[in-house]
Write a protein that holds these residues in place. Structure first.
Motif, PDB file in Angstrom:
ATOM      1  N   ARG A  89      19.142  42.719  17.365  1.00 41.54           N
ATOM      2  CA  ARG A  89      18.098  42.432  18.334  1.00 41.54           C
ATOM      3  C   ARG A  89      16.807  43.200  18.091  1.00 41.54           C
ATOM      4  NH1 ARG A  89      22.269  42.264  23.454  1.00 41.54           N
ATOM      5  NH2 ARG A  89      22.538  40.001  23.509  1.00 41.54           N
ATOM      6  N   ARG A  90      16.871  44.307  17.385  1.00 43.48           N
ATOM      7  CA  ARG A  90      15.631  45.030  17.099  1.00 43.48           C
ATOM      8  C   ARG A  90      15.799  45.949  15.904  1.00 43.48           C
ATOM      9  NH1 ARG A  90      12.062  48.159  21.658  1.00 43.48           N
ATOM     10  NH2 ARG A  90      13.975  49.339  22.056  1.00 43.48           N
ATOM     11  N   GLY A  91      14.794  45.941  15.030  1.00 42.41           N
ATOM     12  CA  GLY A  91      14.707  46.896  13.935  1.00 42.41           C
ATOM     13  C   GLY A  91      13.420  47.688  14.049  1.00 42.41           C
ATOM     14  N   ARG A  92      12.311  46.946  14.193  1.00 41.84           N
ATOM     15  CA  ARG A  92      11.006  47.551  14.433  1.00 41.84           C
ATOM     16  C   ARG A  92      10.413  47.006  15.732  1.00 41.84           C
ATOM     17  NH1 ARG A  92       9.824  45.547   9.249  1.00 41.84           N
ATOM     18  NH2 ARG A  92       9.928  47.092   7.576  1.00 41.84           N
ATOM     19  N   ALA A  93       9.550  47.789  16.336  1.00 39.97           N
ATOM     20  CA  ALA A  93       8.666  47.315  17.401  1.00 39.97           C
ATOM     21  C   ALA A  93       7.251  47.657  16.978  1.00 39.97           C
ATOM     22  CB  ALA A  93       8.998  47.967  18.733  1.00 39.97           C
ATOM     23  N   ILE A  94       6.389  46.654  16.958  1.00 42.02           N
ATOM     24  CA  ILE A  94       5.003  46.826  16.527  1.00 42.02           C
ATOM     25  C   ILE A  94       4.156  47.287  17.712  1.00 42.02           C
ATOM     26  CG2 ILE A  94       2.991  45.689  15.531  1.00 42.02           C
ATOM     27  CD1 ILE A  94       5.352  45.916  13.600  1.00 42.02           C
ATOM     28  N   HIS A  95       3.393  48.347  17.509  1.00 40.38           N
ATOM     29  CA  HIS A  95       2.485  48.803  18.553  1.00 40.38           C
ATOM     30  C   HIS A  95       1.316  47.828  18.686  1.00 40.38           C
ATOM     31  CE1 HIS A  95       4.289  52.633  19.561  1.00 40.38           C
ATOM     32  NE2 HIS A  95       4.434  52.917  18.277  1.00 40.38           N
ATOM     33  N   HIS A 129      20.015  54.523  13.938  1.00 43.12           N
ATOM     34  CA  HIS A 129      21.240  54.933  14.624  1.00 43.12           C
ATOM     35  C   HIS A 129      21.025  56.281  15.312  1.00 43.12           C
ATOM     36  CE1 HIS A 129      25.472  54.977  15.561  1.00 43.12           C
ATOM     37  NE2 HIS A 129      25.567  56.202  15.109  1.00 43.12           N
ATOM     38  N   GLY A 130      21.365  56.338  16.586  1.00 45.20           N
ATOM     39  CA  GLY A 130      21.196  57.559  17.357  1.00 45.20           C
ATOM     40  C   GLY A 130      19.954  57.559  18.218  1.00 45.20           C
ATOM     41  N   ASP A 131      19.007  56.667  17.923  1.00 51.76           N
ATOM     42  CA  ASP A 131      17.798  56.578  18.739  1.00 51.76           C
ATOM     43  C   ASP A 131      18.079  55.807  20.024  1.00 51.76           C
ATOM     44  OD1 ASP A 131      16.465  57.816  16.705  1.00 51.76           O
ATOM     45  OD2 ASP A 131      15.489  56.001  15.939  1.00 51.76           O
ATOM     46  N   ARG A 132      17.357  56.158  21.090  1.00 50.99           N
ATOM     47  CA  ARG A 132      17.416  55.343  22.300  1.00 50.99           C
ATOM     48  C   ARG A 132      16.754  54.003  21.991  1.00 50.99           C
ATOM     49  NH1 ARG A 132      14.426  53.983  26.908  1.00 50.99           N
ATOM     50  NH2 ARG A 132      15.698  53.798  28.801  1.00 50.99           N
TER      51      ARG A 132
END
Length: 462
Positions: free
Chosen positions: A330-336, A191-194
């Motif tokens: 729609r999103r919790g993590r994004a894997i690099h 919460h608060g992140d772009r």
């Protein structure tokens, strides 16, 4: 209570383990199975399709957004396993294929809804036909890994905890659970992140006179999206896509009314998917936030039905039913990954030597692929950094926000899943890492299995 120890040497062994049976996982498992690999698909729910079939208003999108550019040619950008599923759903009586948008086509030019229960059956059938072993009601509990190599996955279900080994793993969990537990680097959107999304929620609105409702909404100038087609088991065209500017009702003093409304309809007298309520922005990895979302959204669903009964003709006896089994985050993590798709990659329609698919739809409303084109998805975008026997597919892909507005969509998840599953089978059979797979051989295999690696012109005749 201390969890029981799971011996490293126990458990079944497979060529490919696919974690997560949503849109990406279905396609990955089928692709792996068709490639001759001994494949296991594990899924936490009792069905396949995930939020992509229980929470999305349609399978977006098999085509370019040609109506955003007057005079542009209609191009098919997706086929393969995704189209096999659409065809099977239609054969089973739960869909009509693809329909042209009559209004709102500058956002989405073609609509492909699928009745959710029929899609679940179609997914089961295609997985079984590909030789995929299914294990439902099962979650990834722990990953055994060392030096970037996954040695095994501890799963949990009602039988307890068990260790499963595989030569290759495909993470289609949505939030990248397997890859993250194995040590892959990732972004966590709090919460608060772009880049944090609100939690969404869809439901059916039943006992609706669609013709009466459409006539009144048209007179009031409230329709924002519209499409008609012949529904399964019927003979005359009916509404299959309806967008409503509910802000008009909200601004007139009805505080219960949402401001937007998007829906698809597969059956007479119902809106099969209603998308109009959200909670957040929300941290998709925070169980307390997800709990609050569930409580709020399930109550809000009844408020929406009340608004329709009071303010829209043809809805006097309507009621909500068939809600999503859970709120959709729609999103919790994004894997690099080895390559990170960017906004410019998508909007400029960039192509790549190692692309394993193309896609066009950006669910944003502000950004489009230039000249109604499509962008390529490089194979490298499916390979997590630092892991040597794992691939990913699905909504944990793409750190860039606008890129993620595109790659998280249902059809993009399926095409990436097909590529990841096919590559995993190739790697397992030859005993190599996914990064060592011959990309041209992978691309040839995908083409033979019906996938499109570049856009294909199609007639605009309907």
């Amino acid at each position: 209570m201390e969890l029981p120890h799971v011996d490293d040497k126990t458990g079944e062994s497979y060529d490919v383990l696919v974690a997560g049976g949503g849109m990406a996982g279905i396609a990955a498992a089928i692709g792996s199975g068709r490639g001759g690999a001994k494949t296991l698909l594990i899924e936490k729910a009792g069905w396949l399709g995930g939020m992509g079939i229980t929470g999305a208003t349609g399978l977006h999108s098999f085509f370019n957004i040609f109506d955003a550019h007057p005079g542009a040619e209609r191009m098919r950008v997706v086929a393969g396993i995704a189209q096999d599923l659409v065809d099977r759903v239609q054969k089973l009586g739960g869909g009509f294929g693809h329909a042209r948008m009559e209004r709102g086509g500058d956002f989405l030019s073609m609509i492909t809804p699928a009745e959710p229960e029929t899609f679940k059956l179609a997914a089961f059938q295609l997985c079984r036909e590909a030789g995929v072993e299914l294990l439902l009601h099962t979650v990834v509990d722990q990953v055994r890994s060392s030096d970037g190599h996954v040695d095994g996955v501890v799963v949990w279900n009602k039988a307890g905890r068990a260790l499963i080994h595989a030569k290759q793993y495909v993470d289609c969990t949505g939030d990248g659970d397997l890859a993250a537990y194995a040590g892959a680097s990732f972004e966590h959107y709090k919460h608060g992140d772009r880049g944090v999304y609100a939690a969404g929620f869809t439901f059916r609105l039943c006992n609706v006179d669609l013709a009466v409702m459409e006539t009144e909404l048209e007179k009031r100038g409230m329709i924002t999206q519209l499409a008609h087609a012949v529904k399964p088991g019927t003979s005359a065209p009916d509404i299959v896509r309806l967008g409503i500017n509910l802000a008009r009702i909200h601004e007139a003093g009805e505080e219960k009314s949402p401001r937007y409304f998007l829906s698809s309809s597969l059956r007479p007298r119902e809106l099969t998917y209603c998308n109009c309520i959200n909670f957040g922005p929300n941290d998709g990895l925070d169980p307390a936030a997800l709990t609050n979302a569930e409580v709020y959204l399930r109550g809000k669903m009844f408020d929406v039905a009340d608004v329709f009964r009071k303010h829209i003709s043809g809805c006097g006896g309507c009621y909500p039913a068939g809600p999503s089994p859970s709120a959709g985050q729609r999103r919790g993590r994004a894997i690099h990954c080895e390559y990170e798709l960017t906004q410019d990659d998508c909007t400029e329609g960039r192509q790549f030597d190692d692309q394993i698919a193309v896609f066009s739809f950006i669910d944003n409303g502000k950004f489009f692929v230039r000249d109604a084109g499509c962008y390529g998805i490089p194979y490298r975008a499916l390979i997590p950094r630092g892991l040597d026997n794992t691939l990913i597919a699905g909504r944990m892909m793409t750190v860039d926000l606008v890129g993620h507005n595109s790659t998280r969509n249902t059809v993009c998840c399926m095409i990436c899943g097909q590529a990841a599953g096919t590559a995993a089978a190739m790697a397992a059979k030859t005993g190599i890492a996914p990064s060592e797979v011959d990309v041209e051989q992978l691309r040839d295999r995908l083409r033979r299995d019906g996938a499109l690696l570049k856009a294909k012109p199609e007639s605009l005749r309907e």
